[in-house]
Design a protein around this motif. Sequence first.
Motif, PDB file in Angstrom:
ATOM      1  N   ALA A  75     -15.431   6.545 -12.778  1.00 56.04           N
ATOM      2  CA  ALA A  75     -14.819   7.171 -11.612  1.00 56.04           C
ATOM      3  C   ALA A  75     -13.820   8.254 -12.040  1.00 56.04           C
ATOM      4  CB  ALA A  75     -14.113   6.122 -10.755  1.00 56.04           C
ATOM      5  N   ASP A  76     -13.663   9.251 -11.186  1.00 48.90           N
ATOM      6  CA  ASP A  76     -12.695  10.316 -11.434  1.00 48.90           C
ATOM      7  C   ASP A  76     -11.311   9.817 -11.035  1.00 48.90           C
ATOM      8  OD1 ASP A  76     -11.259  12.618 -11.762  1.00 48.90           O
ATOM      9  OD2 ASP A  76     -12.295  13.749 -10.185  1.00 48.90           O
ATOM     10  N   ARG A  77     -10.392   9.757 -11.985  1.00 51.41           N
ATOM     11  CA  ARG A  77      -9.053   9.244 -11.699  1.00 51.41           C
ATOM     12  C   ARG A  77      -7.994  10.354 -11.610  1.00 51.41           C
ATOM     13  NH1 ARG A  77     -11.745   4.699 -13.440  1.00 51.41           N
ATOM     14  NH2 ARG A  77     -12.365   5.552 -15.457  1.00 51.41           N
ATOM     15  N   ALA A  78      -8.420  11.591 -11.744  1.00 50.00           N
ATOM     16  CA  ALA A  78      -7.488  12.715 -11.637  1.00 50.00           C
ATOM     17  C   ALA A  78      -6.956  12.816 -10.206  1.00 50.00           C
ATOM     18  CB  ALA A  78      -8.181  14.012 -12.031  1.00 50.00           C
ATOM     19  N   GLY A  79      -5.664  13.037 -10.081  1.00 54.81           N
ATOM     20  CA  GLY A  79      -5.076  13.241  -8.768  1.00 54.81           C
ATOM     21  C   GLY A  79      -4.824  11.982  -7.968  1.00 54.81           C
ATOM     22  N   ILE A  80      -5.116  10.816  -8.539  1.00 48.94           N
ATOM     23  CA  ILE A  80      -4.879   9.553  -7.836  1.00 48.94           C
ATOM     24  C   ILE A  80      -3.525   9.013  -8.269  1.00 48.94           C
ATOM     25  CG2 ILE A  80      -5.642   7.164  -7.562  1.00 48.94           C
ATOM     26  CD1 ILE A  80      -8.499   8.143  -7.928  1.00 48.94           C
ATOM     27  N   GLY A  81      -2.636   8.819  -7.296  1.00 46.13           N
ATOM     28  CA  GLY A  81      -1.298   8.326  -7.592  1.00 46.13           C
ATOM     29  C   GLY A  81      -0.954   7.086  -6.787  1.00 46.13           C
ATOM     30  N   LEU A  82       0.275   6.672  -6.901  1.00 45.23           N
ATOM     31  CA  LEU A  82       0.725   5.471  -6.203  1.00 45.23           C
ATOM     32  C   LEU A  82       0.554   5.617  -4.691  1.00 45.23           C
ATOM     33  CD1 LEU A  82       2.040   2.689  -6.225  1.00 45.23           C
ATOM     34  CD2 LEU A  82       4.284   3.837  -6.351  1.00 45.23           C
ATOM     35  N   ARG A  83       0.881   6.776  -4.144  1.00 48.49           N
ATOM     36  CA  ARG A  83       0.722   6.984  -2.707  1.00 48.49           C
ATOM     37  C   ARG A  83      -0.732   6.894  -2.291  1.00 48.49           C
ATOM     38  NH1 ARG A  83       3.075   5.717   1.556  1.00 48.49           N
ATOM     39  NH2 ARG A  83       4.957   6.075   0.293  1.00 48.49           N
ATOM     40  N   THR A  84      -1.657   7.316  -3.142  1.00 51.29           N
ATOM     41  CA  THR A  84      -3.085   7.188  -2.832  1.00 51.29           C
ATOM     42  C   THR A  84      -3.441   5.727  -2.600  1.00 51.29           C
ATOM     43  OG1 THR A  84      -3.431   8.989  -4.423  1.00 51.29           O
ATOM     44  CG2 THR A  84      -5.394   7.886  -3.566  1.00 51.29           C
ATOM     45  N   HIS A  85      -2.946   4.862  -3.455  1.00 54.66           N
ATOM     46  CA  HIS A  85      -3.259   3.433  -3.329  1.00 54.66           C
ATOM     47  C   HIS A  85      -2.553   2.811  -2.127  1.00 54.66           C
ATOM     48  CE1 HIS A  85      -4.956   2.501  -7.610  1.00 54.66           C
ATOM     49  NE2 HIS A  85      -5.614   3.455  -6.969  1.00 54.66           N
ATOM     50  N   ILE A  86      -1.316   3.202  -1.897  1.00 51.66           N
ATOM     51  CA  ILE A  86      -0.618   2.697  -0.703  1.00 51.66           C
ATOM     52  C   ILE A  86      -1.358   3.136   0.555  1.00 51.66           C
ATOM     53  CG2 ILE A  86       1.501   2.913   0.668  1.00 51.66           C
ATOM     54  CD1 ILE A  86       3.024   3.101  -2.032  1.00 51.66           C
ATOM     55  N   ILE A 145       2.307  -1.873  -4.389  1.00 47.58           N
ATOM     56  CA  ILE A 145       1.451  -1.216  -3.399  1.00 47.58           C
ATOM     57  C   ILE A 145       1.566  -1.924  -2.054  1.00 47.58           C
ATOM     58  CG2 ILE A 145      -0.950  -0.675  -2.843  1.00 47.58           C
ATOM     59  CD1 ILE A 145      -1.342  -0.477  -5.973  1.00 47.58           C
ATOM     60  N   ALA A 146       1.573  -3.249  -2.070  1.00 50.71           N
ATOM     61  CA  ALA A 146       1.749  -4.019  -0.835  1.00 50.71           C
ATOM     62  C   ALA A 146       3.091  -3.695  -0.184  1.00 50.71           C
ATOM     63  CB  ALA A 146       1.648  -5.515  -1.128  1.00 50.71           C
ATOM     64  N   HIS A 147       4.135  -3.564  -0.997  1.00 54.43           N
ATOM     65  CA  HIS A 147       5.460  -3.263  -0.458  1.00 54.43           C
ATOM     66  C   HIS A 147       5.474  -1.892   0.194  1.00 54.43           C
ATOM     67  CE1 HIS A 147       9.697  -3.835   0.071  1.00 54.43           C
ATOM     68  NE2 HIS A 147      10.027  -2.814  -0.703  1.00 54.43           N
ATOM     69  N   GLY A 148       4.810  -0.928  -0.439  1.00 55.93           N
ATOM     70  CA  GLY A 148       4.718   0.397   0.166  1.00 55.93           C
ATOM     71  C   GLY A 148       3.989   0.368   1.491  1.00 55.93           C
ATOM     72  N   ALA A 149       2.947  -0.461   1.586  1.00 52.07           N
ATOM     73  CA  ALA A 149       2.218  -0.589   2.846  1.00 52.07           C
ATOM     74  C   ALA A 149       3.065  -1.288   3.903  1.00 52.07           C
ATOM     75  CB  ALA A 149       0.914  -1.354   2.619  1.00 52.07           C
ATOM     76  N   ALA A 150       3.850  -2.283   3.492  1.00 48.52           N
ATOM     77  CA  ALA A 150       4.748  -2.954   4.437  1.00 48.52           C
ATOM     78  C   ALA A 150       5.814  -2.000   4.959  1.00 48.52           C
ATOM     79  CB  ALA A 150       5.399  -4.165   3.769  1.00 48.52           C
ATOM     80  N   ASP A 151       6.255  -1.089   4.107  1.00 48.86           N
ATOM     81  CA  ASP A 151       7.208  -0.069   4.539  1.00 48.86           C
ATOM     82  C   ASP A 151       6.567   0.879   5.547  1.00 48.86           C
ATOM     83  OD1 ASP A 151       9.782   1.602   3.956  1.00 48.86           O
ATOM     84  OD2 ASP A 151       8.139   3.020   3.632  1.00 48.86           O
ATOM     85  N   ALA A 152       5.288   1.186   5.339  1.00 47.83           N
ATOM     86  CA  ALA A 152       4.586   2.108   6.237  1.00 47.83           C
ATOM     87  C   ALA A 152       4.204   1.460   7.560  1.00 47.83           C
ATOM     88  CB  ALA A 152       3.331   2.638   5.545  1.00 47.83           C
ATOM     89  N   ARG A 153       3.940   0.149   7.541  1.00 50.57           N
ATOM     90  CA  ARG A 153       3.485  -0.562   8.741  1.00 50.57           C
ATOM     91  C   ARG A 153       4.232  -1.898   8.896  1.00 50.57           C
ATOM     92  NH1 ARG A 153       1.590   3.758   9.136  1.00 50.57           N
ATOM     93  NH2 ARG A 153      -0.545   4.382   9.658  1.00 50.57           N
ATOM     94  N   ASP A 168       4.270   7.088 -10.986  1.00 56.51           N
ATOM     95  CA  ASP A 168       4.892   7.688  -9.795  1.00 56.51           C
ATOM     96  C   ASP A 168       6.031   6.815  -9.282  1.00 56.51           C
ATOM     97  OD1 ASP A 168       3.106   9.773  -9.817  1.00 56.51           O
ATOM     98  OD2 ASP A 168       1.918   9.062  -8.115  1.00 56.51           O
ATOM     99  N   GLY A 169       7.103   7.440  -8.825  1.00 58.17           N
ATOM    100  CA  GLY A 169       8.161   6.716  -8.134  1.00 58.17           C
ATOM    101  C   GLY A 169       7.736   6.405  -6.707  1.00 58.17           C
ATOM    102  N   ILE A 170       8.049   5.195  -6.243  1.00 56.78           N
ATOM    103  CA  ILE A 170       7.659   4.809  -4.886  1.00 56.78           C
ATOM    104  C   ILE A 170       8.602   5.445  -3.869  1.00 56.78           C
ATOM    105  CG2 ILE A 170       9.041   2.679  -4.802  1.00 56.78           C
ATOM    106  CD1 ILE A 170       6.598   1.377  -3.371  1.00 56.78           C
TER     107      ILE A 170
END
Length: 237
Positions: free
Chosen positions: A43-54, A79-87, A157-159
């Motif tokens: 898979a191409d992993r270029a440009g994929i960061g923490l926000r992509t996964h969140i 990643i789960a924590h970032g999603a909890a922050d978003a929703r 990446d910083g969250i």
Amino acid sequence: MDVILIPGFWLDASSWQRVAPLLEEAGHTVHALTLPGLESRDADRAGIGLRTHIDAVVAAVDALPGRVVLVGHSGGGAIAHGAADARPDRIARVVYVDAGPLGQGACINDELPIVGDEIPLPPWGAFEDEDLVDLDEALRAEFRARAIPEPAAVATDGIELSDERRYEVPITVIACEFPSALLTEWIAADAPFTRELAKVRHVDYVDLPTGHWPQFTKPVQLGQAIVTALTPSAAAE
């Protein structure tokens, strides 16, 4: 309850295959995720960061009705924590498997060896002894055979967090490498890596002594611990 399973580094949805059946037997609907860049070794992993996964987890939450539970292993906890922050209004509980919430601006791990746009699974000697408890030679071989390089920026990446309602989402920490008593001591001592955890209003701790990958070393016990965390009494907190 809809339960979204978020794998840690180097792992895809199949890493939960020995855990998911216990949740399903308890009546939950399981959604094990393969995050962007972890689809295959090619898979191409270029440009994929923490926000992509969140964002991928947030999209999974948005695709489901009602409130959901997030289960994050290792780096998947951030990643789960970032999603909890978003929703925050959509998350009934977050279960951290040998993991915890990451504070604003912090990264998951910027010490892992990067090769181009990715981080291959390092040699076992790169890990602490506590990581490898119960991970025998057969399990190590299985893990390495299934391991997929992690997109490098996910680790470095910083969250970015913005909604303090995330602290109202109840959480369960399943402590594996270190006992929960030690975690609470670190919180009391204001250890920097525990400051975000210390702000969460409702925290339950479960001890599951093993190494860093209980989905391999203690899958039945891990499944049982997650089911217990999702009982009505816990989910109602």
